[in-house]
Design a protein around this motif. Structure first.
Motif, PDB file in Angstrom:
ATOM      1  N   LEU E  65      51.960  47.557  36.573  1.00 27.45           N
ATOM      2  CA  LEU E  65      52.588  47.341  37.888  1.00 27.45           C
ATOM      3  C   LEU E  65      52.155  48.415  38.887  1.00 27.45           C
ATOM      4  O   LEU E  65      51.941  48.130  40.074  1.00 27.45           O
ATOM      5  N   ALA E  66      51.978  49.655  38.415  1.00 22.38           N
ATOM      6  CA  ALA E  66      51.493  50.724  39.301  1.00 22.38           C
ATOM      7  C   ALA E  66      50.067  50.426  39.768  1.00 22.38           C
ATOM      8  O   ALA E  66      49.711  50.658  40.930  1.00 22.38           O
ATOM      9  N   THR E  67      49.255  49.891  38.858  1.00 15.81           N
ATOM     10  CA  THR E  67      47.883  49.544  39.233  1.00 15.81           C
ATOM     11  C   THR E  67      47.862  48.377  40.208  1.00 15.81           C
ATOM     12  O   THR E  67      47.100  48.385  41.187  1.00 15.81           O
ATOM     13  N   VAL E  68      48.690  47.371  39.967  1.00 18.08           N
ATOM     14  CA  VAL E  68      48.778  46.238  40.895  1.00 18.08           C
ATOM     15  C   VAL E  68      49.238  46.727  42.272  1.00 18.08           C
ATOM     16  O   VAL E  68      48.699  46.308  43.311  1.00 18.08           O
ATOM     17  N   ALA E  69      50.197  47.649  42.302  1.00 16.61           N
ATOM     18  CA  ALA E  69      50.652  48.213  43.580  1.00 16.61           C
ATOM     19  C   ALA E  69      49.498  48.884  44.312  1.00 16.61           C
ATOM     20  O   ALA E  69      49.255  48.634  45.498  1.00 16.61           O
ATOM     21  N   ALA E  70      48.764  49.737  43.611  1.00 18.21           N
ATOM     22  CA  ALA E  70      47.691  50.512  44.248  1.00 18.21           C
ATOM     23  C   ALA E  70      46.569  49.594  44.738  1.00 18.21           C
ATOM     24  O   ALA E  70      46.092  49.736  45.867  1.00 18.21           O
ATOM     25  N   LEU E  71      46.146  48.653  43.914  1.00 14.22           N
ATOM     26  CA  LEU E  71      45.021  47.794  44.313  1.00 14.22           C
ATOM     27  C   LEU E  71      45.435  46.844  45.437  1.00 14.22           C
ATOM     28  O   LEU E  71      44.622  46.517  46.312  1.00 14.22           O
ATOM     29  N   THR E  72      46.686  46.385  45.431  1.00 16.15           N
ATOM     30  CA  THR E  72      47.170  45.580  46.557  1.00 16.15           C
ATOM     31  C   THR E  72      47.164  46.401  47.837  1.00 16.15           C
ATOM     32  O   THR E  72      46.719  45.934  48.894  1.00 16.15           O
ATOM     33  N   ALA E  73      47.634  47.633  47.749  1.00 10.85           N
ATOM     34  CA  ALA E  73      47.702  48.485  48.937  1.00 10.85           C
ATOM     35  C   ALA E  73      46.318  48.831  49.467  1.00 10.85           C
ATOM     36  O   ALA E  73      46.097  48.840  50.674  1.00 10.85           O
ATOM     37  N   PRO E  79      38.564  41.657  42.937  1.00  8.45           N
ATOM     38  CA  PRO E  79      38.293  41.249  41.543  1.00  8.45           C
ATOM     39  C   PRO E  79      39.104  42.068  40.543  1.00  8.45           C
ATOM     40  O   PRO E  79      39.629  41.528  39.563  1.00  8.45           O
ATOM     41  N   GLN E  80      39.219  43.372  40.798  1.00 11.81           N
ATOM     42  CA  GLN E  80      39.966  44.230  39.875  1.00 11.81           C
ATOM     43  C   GLN E  80      41.466  43.944  39.997  1.00 11.81           C
ATOM     44  O   GLN E  80      42.192  44.025  39.002  1.00 11.81           O
ATOM     45  N   LEU E  81      41.935  43.594  41.176  1.00  8.19           N
ATOM     46  CA  LEU E  81      43.350  43.244  41.319  1.00  8.19           C
ATOM     47  C   LEU E  81      43.689  42.036  40.444  1.00  8.19           C
ATOM     48  O   LEU E  81      44.714  42.018  39.753  1.00  8.19           O
TER      49      LEU E  81
END
Lengths: 138, 138, 138, 138, 138, 138
Positions: E65-73, E79-81
């Motif tokens: 979830l932290a990674t999804v937050a960062a890549l969305t932001a 592709p990585q998101l």
């Protein structure tokens, strides 16, 4: 000083640098702007290539590697990244050096930037028939 | 292959590269992490310097200019930009080459990035007694 | 549905969430806006805290870790990063979990982001008397 | 066409535009570059102000509000944001219009960008004795 | 300490974590790098998954979830998101929790980031036959 | 004050502003969210259009040019940039003014941002049968 440089010298320098560095891909960008944003085409020739890239302090390969580094790190300009990966090849950078700079961006801008940079390089290498294994020494 | 490299070789390579490139400023960063985030210190030594910077494909000056380009363009890592402007000097880049790379970022990331990059360079040059006019040939 | 929620419920929910999450630091931000940009203060209370943070799907600690991740990765909002590191502590996140999320950003946004995130965490931990070694298990 | 413009016209146009828009703050930026990066000073005068800002299509206030919007959204160029908030005032934008544009960035770039933009505006307003309540109509 | 970890343990840990988190999509990324940038594949396995994700402090769902937050932001790594939205599902995050984190980014990085994050989530949910109404509780 | 505004007024104001500014493209965005993220659709209507865009301080054309500036500069939200280039046309901005704002971003965010902004404008102009030469005065 720039202020004493005749304008037509900037254009001639810019045209020469654009041709040597970005070749046909750069020419296509310039031509595509002539109807909708002709001033932007002028600025790319006169300012980006005529003023900045033509400064004598750095060789073109180092300049193109710096541009590849920046565009890979920013990650929001994929078409321009491909033009400058091609530009790096045009001015004599080794394919492996281009990959090396892109990989280094994993440290400064994160792995997604490096992965998307490698994907851009693969497309450019494919278009030119460059064996990706030579680049990556894999 | 990296997977066959003994871990203590990575550390030794990383320590050597950190010392040569980032010198005292790099050592300070590592030391400052030892209480709060010791793993981050390990990763900087083992991965950033031991794995990435130690790859043989590019000389250190080209690597540091690529890092200066990226950090100037990103514009959100001023402390690290100063460390790597210093690093570029440590590995023998000319002050004028550093300025040239920063100025080139005006084209790819805009004038504010270049202006803030020049401000960082001035601070580093001042700390080392480098005449800014030599760098800028002004 | 939001469209059926009375406006004063949004304000009450937002005030409660702001107090629980951001505490005094959040209150200071709101108060500092009352002269120059009172609508921004309203939106933070009603929208950010009343609408978004009050949604029931995620606990506050997970929400704050996601915010810390995003602000660390973006790297251009250091004051807000510190408020939300404090917010994570306020809602019961472990200091070590906060550091873990910041370190993970080295992978996705690069080492400078992680380093500047750790520096922000150190400041917040220092202000609260949290031993940095507990956080980093160093 | 730009390519037919004598270079000294670009400089004269740029000097005039810089003086009108950025005033003393802009002049200070130019002067501070004269030792370390004189070409960057030339480019700001000739290209940024002489070529771009002098195009007749948009009035200066709209141009400055667009710049304030972009720099607020990017969030990584606080010194330049302050120069252009001052520039917007210099060319006759209402303080409330500047705040409005900054607040709008909460939608497109997030609340931290808007908060840091408001903080920049407060500093500029304070320096000029502008009552923040006039700006925010609070 | 990382410096005492045998290299083959890092690889084994990384392979296990990659398989559990990113599954087939992660394996495809690794395999696609083997010709052009084999070191990048190694680093992803050994560093990203073996060193960082394998740290015991956070459960995999919180990490994803932290990674999804960062890549969305960040908004520049679509592709990585998508890989990590899939990864969040793989490690047991609820679809609604993923959407919640993406929506929260409207506050910190603006509505365009949230909209493009939701578009990425829709694609991943579609590929897996997840009813979007379950995710959004619509 | 926003806290005294009945919620249904926000929705009505937001619906009206969305229809006037973003037209069918905006409606499509809202409708596409109704299954997976209905709250995001609500927030766009109530907050983005009902609270922010409906503030009386700025006319819609200036607001849309500020949004085009920001999204061009950020470079990571191409779908939204196209919606707002269309929105600028909907509220009466001249095509040439839109191009002018995009070109100005070359100064603040670099030439790749401006080039990708022009490409977005060309797509929108093509869809509406606007002659690109009118826009660029070429």
């Amino acid at each position: 000083m720039a202020s004493q440089t005749p304008e037509n010298d900037r254009r001639a320098r810019g045209e020469a640098a654009l041709t040597e560095i970005a070749g046909g891909a750069g020419r296509n960008v310039i031509d595509s702007l002539r109807d909708i944003a002709p001033e932007l085409a002028d600025w790319i020739l006169d300012f980006s290539y005529g003023d900045v890239f033509s400064r004598p302090g750095l060789d073109y390969c180092t300049r193109e590697l710096a541009t590849v580094a920046a565009l890979t790190a920013m990650g929001n300009a994929q078409p321009q990244l491909k033009v400058h990966i091609g530009g790096a090849l045009n001015v004599g950078c080794e394919p492996a050096a281009i990959i090396d700079v892109i990989l280094q961006m994993a440290v400064y801008a994160g792995f997604p930037s490096a992965l998307n940079g490698v994907a851009a390089a693969r497309e450019v290498f494919d278009d030119r028939g460059i064996d990706p294994r030579v680049a990556g020494k894999g």
